[in-house]
Design an enzyme around this catalytic site. Structure first.
Site, mmCIF file in Angstrom:
data_model
loop_
_atom_site.group_PDB
_atom_site.id
_atom_site.type_symbol
_atom_site.label_atom_id
_atom_site.label_comp_id
_atom_site.label_asym_id
_atom_site.label_seq_id
_atom_site.Cartn_x
_atom_site.Cartn_y
_atom_site.Cartn_z
ATOM 1 N N LYS A 263 0.838 -1.203 0.000
ATOM 2 C CA LYS A 263 0.000 0.000 0.000
ATOM 3 C C LYS A 263 0.871 1.249 0.000
ATOM 4 C CE LYS A 263 -3.952 -1.820 2.617
ATOM 5 N NZ LYS A 263 -4.994 -1.573 1.620
ATOM 6 N N ARG B 132 -10.319 -11.497 1.853
ATOM 7 C CA ARG B 132 -11.184 -12.539 1.294
ATOM 8 C C ARG B 132 -10.500 -13.912 1.329
ATOM 9 N NH1 ARG B 132 -11.648 -9.239 -4.226
ATOM 10 N NH2 ARG B 132 -11.257 -7.604 -2.698
HETATM 11 N N1 BES Z 1 -8.108 -3.754 4.402
HETATM 12 C C1 BES Z 1 -8.310 -3.337 3.067
HETATM 13 C C2 BES Z 1 -9.636 -2.611 2.861
HETATM 14 C C3 BES Z 1 -9.773 -1.270 3.517
HETATM 15 C C4 BES Z 1 -9.521 -0.127 2.800
HETATM 16 C C5 BES Z 1 -10.235 -1.154 4.799
HETATM 17 C C6 BES Z 1 -9.698 1.107 3.391
HETATM 18 C C7 BES Z 1 -10.397 0.076 5.404
HETATM 19 C C8 BES Z 1 -10.146 1.210 4.692
HETATM 20 C C9 BES Z 1 -8.317 -4.536 2.134
HETATM 21 O O1 BES Z 1 -7.530 -5.612 2.512
HETATM 22 C C10 BES Z 1 -7.785 -4.071 0.824
HETATM 23 O O2 BES Z 1 -6.662 -3.655 0.782
HETATM 24 N N2 BES Z 1 -8.619 -4.132 -0.199
HETATM 25 C C11 BES Z 1 -8.256 -3.676 -1.497
HETATM 26 C C12 BES Z 1 -8.733 -4.703 -2.499
HETATM 27 C C13 BES Z 1 -8.201 -4.488 -3.886
HETATM 28 C C14 BES Z 1 -6.721 -4.772 -3.929
HETATM 29 C C15 BES Z 1 -8.940 -5.414 -4.827
HETATM 30 C C16 BES Z 1 -8.942 -2.345 -1.741
HETATM 31 O O3 BES Z 1 -10.079 -2.164 -1.316
HETATM 32 O O4 BES Z 1 -8.312 -1.467 -2.315
HETATM 33 ZN ZN ZN Z 2 -5.490 -5.421 1.895
#
Ligand code: BES
Ligand code: ZN
Ligand code: ZN
Length: 498
Positions: free
Chosen positions: A275, A349
């Site tokens: 990230k 997931r």
């Molecule tokens: N933990 C994150 C989702 C999240 C984002 C929670 C912002 C709280 C605030 C999750 O694991 C994630 O990173 N999801 C990605 C999925 C994508 C790579 C398909 C996302 O939502 O960007």
């Molecule tokens: Zn994530």
């Protein structure tokens, strides 16, 4: 904050709180106080054009005639016929919010007669007290240099009640749920160098003392059992990934349990699909789904709920390292389905795929609900107001929607649809962990999960937007909300304990 109940009286110290209803004359208790102030209260209310609207508040400092009282608060309660349990909790929260910066250490709420529809005065006053308690919670254990004026001085709140003993008894019940909300808020607020897979599992083990059966499976056992999708996420971490299984059997012997499954990523760096740096710290919240399952189990066990419940926490830390999972890896999940991991940041997931399959396969639950900070896309869709609700069962969805509305933790229905399946069909495995990039990120994530629930009535709550409060809404300060505990406790009490 300590909360107690006492017979109605006019306090002689600290803060005194009285109420005004919209479109009504001053209530009797308020009139009594007005008489002591020789009409100064009524004059102040008139001068401020105070109408008694919901959440309207008037603060009178050093009120005339009230010996010893340093501050008089007049609280608007709105229209009497619109006062629900939630509205009264909100009124109590308003008191706590207003008194946050008071220099007084004690407060007395002199609103003994409320006359809300369908609620006794004791029920109404305990609801107010509960809202006050919910709002008073803060997480400041790491602040070592707080100045006295930054600390909340208020320590004691006393609420007038027609039957103080009955109020104490009822409040003790409500407080069990509120304490469970505080447990969830605490584990979510703790920094990621304190809450890791070991310590989060240890929090669950503490529930043994209140009668919850707790099993903790570590990496070796999970490998043998075949939870490779969950395990893959934790390959980069120094900590052993875990599956925690909690059971509370307060219901009929042999009755199929209700299963709750929580995403417990104690820190989500994104892994090799790392990230961006800005706000990455917020990913300590990524175990909030598990935090809610933990709090819920405490709530149900401590109030001796007449229901059989299973709580499963899938606990991992998602880190990049030489041993971390790579984009492109294919893992064989517990269900037997193979997953192509195209983005290591879509890890929730993967954890839930195995945790959900495990829960339905071992316990044959009558229904299953998972909670997860799963997608950023749900924040785009719903902001911080609603959690997303995805379900394969209309009756279950309606029950959850109703419970959320009643408890002030609202859900909004979002679509599952086989049409989303083509977005997650992999070219070389059974399924891939990200969509083909045409939007609906929360729905493709939910559709992915559905492949691992095997026709059990199931609901998925995407709580990514509601886990953290950035402004300090009704019952919260900035930070962890505990969203989900009150909702699910009520959902159970209302539908499965009759
Ligand atoms: N933990 C994150 C989702 C999240 C984002 C929670 C912002 C709280 C605030 C999750 O694991 C994630 O990173 N999801 C990605 C999925 C994508 C790579 C398909 C996302 O939502 O960007
Ligand atoms: Zn994530
Ligand atoms: Zn995540």
């Amino acid at each position: 904050m300590n909360i107690s109940f006492a017979s109605p009286k006019i306090a002689d110290t600290g803060v005194l709180v009285v109420a005004v209803f919209q479109d009504e004359a001053l209530p009797e208790a308020t009139q009594d106080v007005d008489a002591v102030t020789k009409g100064a209260l009524a004059r102040a209310v008139a001068a401020a054009s105070f109408q008694g609207k919901k959440a309207e508040i008037l603060s009178i400092l050093v009120p005339e005639g009230l010996k010893g009282v340093g501050q008089l608060l007049v609280l608007g309660l709105g229209k009497r016929e619109e006062l629900t349990q939630l509205a009264l909790e909100e009124a109590g929260a308003k008191i706590a919010a207003t008194l946050k910066c008071t220099k007084h250490t004690a407060g007395f709420v002199h609103i003994p007669t409320i006359g809300a529809k369908g609620l006794s005065d004791v029920q109404a006053v305990t609801a107010m007290a509960n809202g006050c308690l919910l709002k008073s919670w803060t997480f400041d254990k790491y602040k070592t240099k707080q100045k006295p004026e930054e600390k909340c001085a208020l320590k004691e709140m006393t609420f007038a009640a027609s039957d103080p003993q009955a109020a104490e008894a009822l409040f003790a019940q409500l407080k069990k749920i509120t304490d469970a909300v505080f447990l969830t808020r605490t584990v979510v607020s703790e920094p990621p160098n304190v809450i890791n897979p070991d310590t989060l599992a240890a929090c669950a083990e503490e529930l043994r003392s209140i009668g919850v059966t707790v099993e903790v499976f570590g990496e070796k056992e999970l490998q043998k059992m075949g939870l490779n999708a969950l395990l893959g996420v934790g390959y980069g971490s120094q900590y052993d990934s875990k599956l925690v299984v909690m059971q509370w059997n307060g219901g009929k012997k042999g009755e199929a349990p209700i299963a709750f499954v929580g995403k417990g990523v104690t820190f989500d760096t994104g892994g090799i699909s790392i990230k961006p740096a800005s706000n990455m710290d917020e990913m300590k919240d990524d175990m909030a789904g598990s935090g809610v399952v933990l709090g819920l189990m405490q709530a149900l066990a401590s109030r001796n709920a007449k229901v059989n419940v299973v709580g499963v926490m899938g606990i991992v830390e998602n880190m990049p390292s030489g041993t971390a999972q790579r984009p492109g890896d294919i893992v064989k999940s517990l269900s037997g389905q193979t997953i192509e991991v195209l983005n290591t940041d879509a890890e929730g997931r993967l954890v839930l795929a195995d945790a959900l399959w495990y829960a339905q396969d071992r316990f044959k639950p009558q229904l299953m609900i998972d909670l997860a900070t799963l997608t950023g896309a749900i924040v785009v869709a719903l902001g911080h107001e609603y959690a997303g609700l995805f379900s394969n069962n209309e009756d279950l969805a309606q029950k959850l929607l109703a419970a959320g509305k009643t408890m002030g933790e609202p859900l909004w229905p979002m679509p599952l649809d086989p049409a989303y399946d083509k977005d997650i069909d992999s070219d070389i495995a059974d399924v891939k962990n990200i969509g083909s990039g045409r939007g609906a990120g929360s729905s493709t994530a939910a559709q992915f999960l559905q492949r691992f629930v095997n026709d059990v009535p199931w609901a998925h709550l995407d709580i990514a937007g509601v886990t953290r409060d950035t402004q300090g809404k009704t019952f919260n300060h900035k930070g962890a909300t505990g969203f989900g505990v009150r909702l699910l406790n009520h959902f159970i009490a209302q539908n499965y304990e009759q």
